[in-house]
Design a protein around this motif. Structure first.
Motif, PDB file in Angstrom:
ATOM      1  N   HIS A  52      94.753  78.609  18.579  1.00 33.82           N
ATOM      2  CA  HIS A  52      93.303  78.822  19.003  1.00 33.82           C
ATOM      3  C   HIS A  52      93.430  79.378  20.513  1.00 33.82           C
ATOM      4  O   HIS A  52      94.131  78.637  21.325  1.00 33.82           O
ATOM      5  CB  HIS A  52      92.660  77.394  19.045  1.00 33.82           C
ATOM      6  N   ASP A  53      92.904  80.459  20.743  1.00 33.34           N
ATOM      7  CA  ASP A  53      92.829  81.207  21.785  1.00 33.34           C
ATOM      8  C   ASP A  53      91.485  80.809  22.558  1.00 33.34           C
ATOM      9  O   ASP A  53      90.692  81.408  22.243  1.00 33.34           O
ATOM     10  CB  ASP A  53      93.079  82.698  21.889  1.00 33.34           C
ATOM     11  N   SER A  55      90.554  81.203  25.543  1.00 28.40           N
ATOM     12  CA  SER A  55      89.846  82.373  26.436  1.00 28.40           C
ATOM     13  C   SER A  55      88.828  83.094  25.796  1.00 28.40           C
ATOM     14  O   SER A  55      88.084  83.843  26.429  1.00 28.40           O
ATOM     15  CB  SER A  55      90.671  82.954  27.099  1.00 28.40           C
ATOM     16  N   LYS A  56      88.894  83.043  24.416  1.00 27.83           N
ATOM     17  CA  LYS A  56      87.837  83.760  23.424  1.00 27.83           C
ATOM     18  C   LYS A  56      86.772  83.124  23.119  1.00 27.83           C
ATOM     19  O   LYS A  56      85.749  83.848  22.725  1.00 27.83           O
ATOM     20  CB  LYS A  56      88.916  84.438  22.474  1.00 27.83           C
ATOM     21  N   GLN A 229      91.046  82.213  16.269  1.00 24.61           N
ATOM     22  CA  GLN A 229      91.925  81.530  15.615  1.00 24.61           C
ATOM     23  C   GLN A 229      92.846  82.494  15.040  1.00 24.61           C
ATOM     24  O   GLN A 229      92.166  83.524  14.163  1.00 24.61           O
ATOM     25  CB  GLN A 229      91.501  80.394  14.690  1.00 24.61           C
ATOM     26  N   LYS A 240     103.899  82.932  19.510  1.00 29.13           N
ATOM     27  CA  LYS A 240     102.567  83.497  20.001  1.00 29.13           C
ATOM     28  C   LYS A 240     102.068  82.631  20.996  1.00 29.13           C
ATOM     29  O   LYS A 240     101.444  82.937  22.117  1.00 29.13           O
ATOM     30  CB  LYS A 240     101.753  83.895  18.748  1.00 29.13           C
ATOM     31  N   ALA A 241     101.870  81.455  20.626  1.00 31.40           N
ATOM     32  CA  ALA A 241     101.169  80.370  21.677  1.00 31.40           C
ATOM     33  C   ALA A 241     101.868  80.230  23.154  1.00 31.40           C
ATOM     34  O   ALA A 241     101.405  80.464  23.857  1.00 31.40           O
ATOM     35  CB  ALA A 241     101.268  79.053  21.254  1.00 31.40           C
ATOM     36  N   LEU A 244     101.298  83.816  24.830  1.00 29.13           N
ATOM     37  CA  LEU A 244      99.809  83.853  25.348  1.00 29.13           C
ATOM     38  C   LEU A 244      99.769  82.933  26.385  1.00 29.13           C
ATOM     39  O   LEU A 244      99.293  83.455  27.489  1.00 29.13           O
ATOM     40  CB  LEU A 244      99.173  83.557  24.109  1.00 29.13           C
ATOM     41  N   TYR A 265      96.488  74.891  20.804  1.00 33.69           N
ATOM     42  CA  TYR A 265      95.562  75.291  21.674  1.00 33.69           C
ATOM     43  C   TYR A 265      95.998  75.885  22.993  1.00 33.69           C
ATOM     44  O   TYR A 265      97.303  75.509  23.598  1.00 33.69           O
ATOM     45  CB  TYR A 265      94.597  74.520  21.937  1.00 33.69           C
ATOM     46  N   VAL A 266      95.630  77.088  23.183  1.00 31.68           N
ATOM     47  CA  VAL A 266      96.123  77.899  24.551  1.00 31.68           C
ATOM     48  C   VAL A 266      95.127  77.983  25.410  1.00 31.68           C
ATOM     49  O   VAL A 266      93.820  78.475  25.060  1.00 31.68           O
ATOM     50  CB  VAL A 266      96.744  79.291  24.123  1.00 31.68           C
ATOM     51  N   SER A 267      94.985  77.427  26.428  1.00 33.52           N
ATOM     52  CA  SER A 267      93.956  77.533  27.606  1.00 33.52           C
ATOM     53  C   SER A 267      94.187  78.043  28.963  1.00 33.52           C
ATOM     54  O   SER A 267      95.410  77.726  29.473  1.00 33.52           O
ATOM     55  CB  SER A 267      93.182  76.057  27.816  1.00 33.52           C
TER      56      SER A 267
END
Length: 428
Positions: A52-53, A55-56, A229, A240-241, A244, A265-267
């Motif tokens: 889950h990005d 930021s999007k 996602q 990738k996480a 990112l 999750y990436v925040s």
């Protein structure tokens, strides 16, 4: 300590109790599986994870609507009136008259969006977080369900088998995020001991298992207009996480929480800051560090001893369900599962690393555990109830964000890979 005859180095010959118990559980699992299933384990499907990005994400809710539509055929249709439970302190949990609720997790809403607003590094942020089951790599819900109704499958999906679930809520008690939700008036307990055994069936995200079996993506991923996602092999998703997070100077949640999950999750904003900003409570999971629930030897010992018993119980319950002359209305039976990192889990046969929090306390929405004492690991939560959802139409409580947030998110697993300053916030 014994000296290595080859290189002169000292090598430990001690076998820890944890290693012994993990091996014991794996051995018990092997005894329960037929030869074909054991052979299939060596050719297990690839473990999948989601990224889950944040930021999007704009919080549009398209994923929530898609999830509800795709899984509507699995939702429970309770029989009323509900049988009176004994003791009377055990309350029915009925969400059938509130199926429209989207602001939290319910038996009819397996995905919800939490929003966090505030300031970080002098800049305002607004982050939206889709929340559902984390699909842990070593799930305590599967390891400790006394009836083997929860299983971790070969592709990493953790599912509840509604055909044999009795609604005891053990899975919710041991879940660090208290994800599973119960609906009274459905399931096998109605034909067994409707007044004394269970209290319905537990429900949660199964990552659109039927769609995955057809080679399709989960509905929430397929429907997102902003590509928040993605799903893929866990090793690739973790890489990738981390890339990112490094690129945005951000943070990861889910990589190490509860020993590792398949929902990352990436925040751009630290997760302890987000945890302090979101509203938490029943059906609204936290974002605090989550210790490995299967990390201590006591819980591992219970899981190892429980595996063969739960396996037999699952088989008997499944037979009983079929003798009813019909399957469950709400969910088809789960397919055979694969072992987790420590050698678990099949429906009813589960082991792994052990430990963590023994249970959960009460809250403003009445999610307090009623009845059995909290220290009892196996009994806690079973057959009793969280009063969450007990009333037909209870007023919404005045939920407020937690004032302090969780301590030390960086040290607790929601971590920042790489170097560089943290991103500018956002989510839009």
């Amino acid at each position: 300590m014994a000296k290595n005859a080859v290189n002169g180095e000292m090598a430990s010959t001690d076998i820890s109790r944890r290693s012994f118990l993990a091996g014991l559980g794996a051995a018990g699992l092997g005894l329960l599986l037929p030869g074909a299933a054991q052979a299939a384990q060596s050719k297990a499907n690839e473990e999948l994870a989601t990224l889950h990005d944040l930021s999007k994400c704009v919080g549009c809710g398209a994923c929530v609507d898609a999830c509800r539509e795709a899984n509507a055929h699995k939702f429970p249709e309770p029989k009323k009136p509900f049988p009176a439970m004994f003791p009377a302190s055990v309350k029915a949990e009925d969400w059938s008259t509130r199926r429209h609720v989207k602001e939290r997790l319910t038996p009819y809403n397996w995905l919800s969006i939490q929003s966090a607003r505030g300031q970080y590094q002098g800049q305002r942020f607004e982050i939206h977080i889709p929340r559902r089951c984390m699909h842990c790599q070593n799930p305590p819900c599967a390891n400790l369900c006394p009836w083997g109704a929860v299983a971790r499958e070969q592709n990493g999906v953790v599912r509840i088998d509604a055909e044999i679930c009795l609604g005891g809520a053990k899975c919710k008690t041991v879940c660090p995020w208290e994800i599973p939700m119960r609906q009274t008036g459905v399931g096998l307990y109605l034909d067994l001991l409707p007044r004394y055994g269970g209290n319905g069936v537990m429900f949660k995200c199964d990552r659109c298992a039927d769609r995955l079996a057809e080679g399709r993506k989960p509905a929430c991923i397929e429907s997102c207009p902003f590509d928040v996602q993605e799903i893929g092999p866990r090793a690739e998703i973790v890489a990738k996480a981390r890339a990112l997070a490094k690129g945005m100077g951000g943070f990861i949640y889910g990589d190490t929480e509860n020993g590792g999950t398949n929902s990352l999750y990436v925040s751009p904003v630290p997760f302890d800051t987000l945890d302090a900003a979101v509203v938490t409570g029943p059906g609204k999971p936290h974002l605090a560090p989550a210790p490995d629930m299967m990390a201590d030897e006591r819980r591992l010992a219970y899981a190892a001893l429980l595996a063969p018993v739960a396996g037999i119980a699952a088989g008997l319950l499944r037979l009983g369900s079929r003798l009813r002359g019909k399957g469950p209305d709400e969910v088809p039976p789960a397919p055979p599962s694969a072992g987790s990192a420590a050698g678990s889990t099949t429906p009813g046969a589960s082991t792994g690393r052990a430990g963590g929090r023994a249970g959960s306390g009460g809250d403003a929405e009445g999610d307090a555990f009623v009845g059995l004492p909290k220290p009892d690991i196996l009994a806690q939560g079973f057959g009793k109830g969280f009063a969450d959802g007990a009333a037909e139409n209870p007023p919404d409580p005045k939920s407020t964000p937690r004032p302090g947030g969780a301590p030390g998110a960086k040290a607790g697993g929601a971590h920042k890979p790489g170097a560089g300053s943290v991103g500018k916030g956002g989510g839009k």
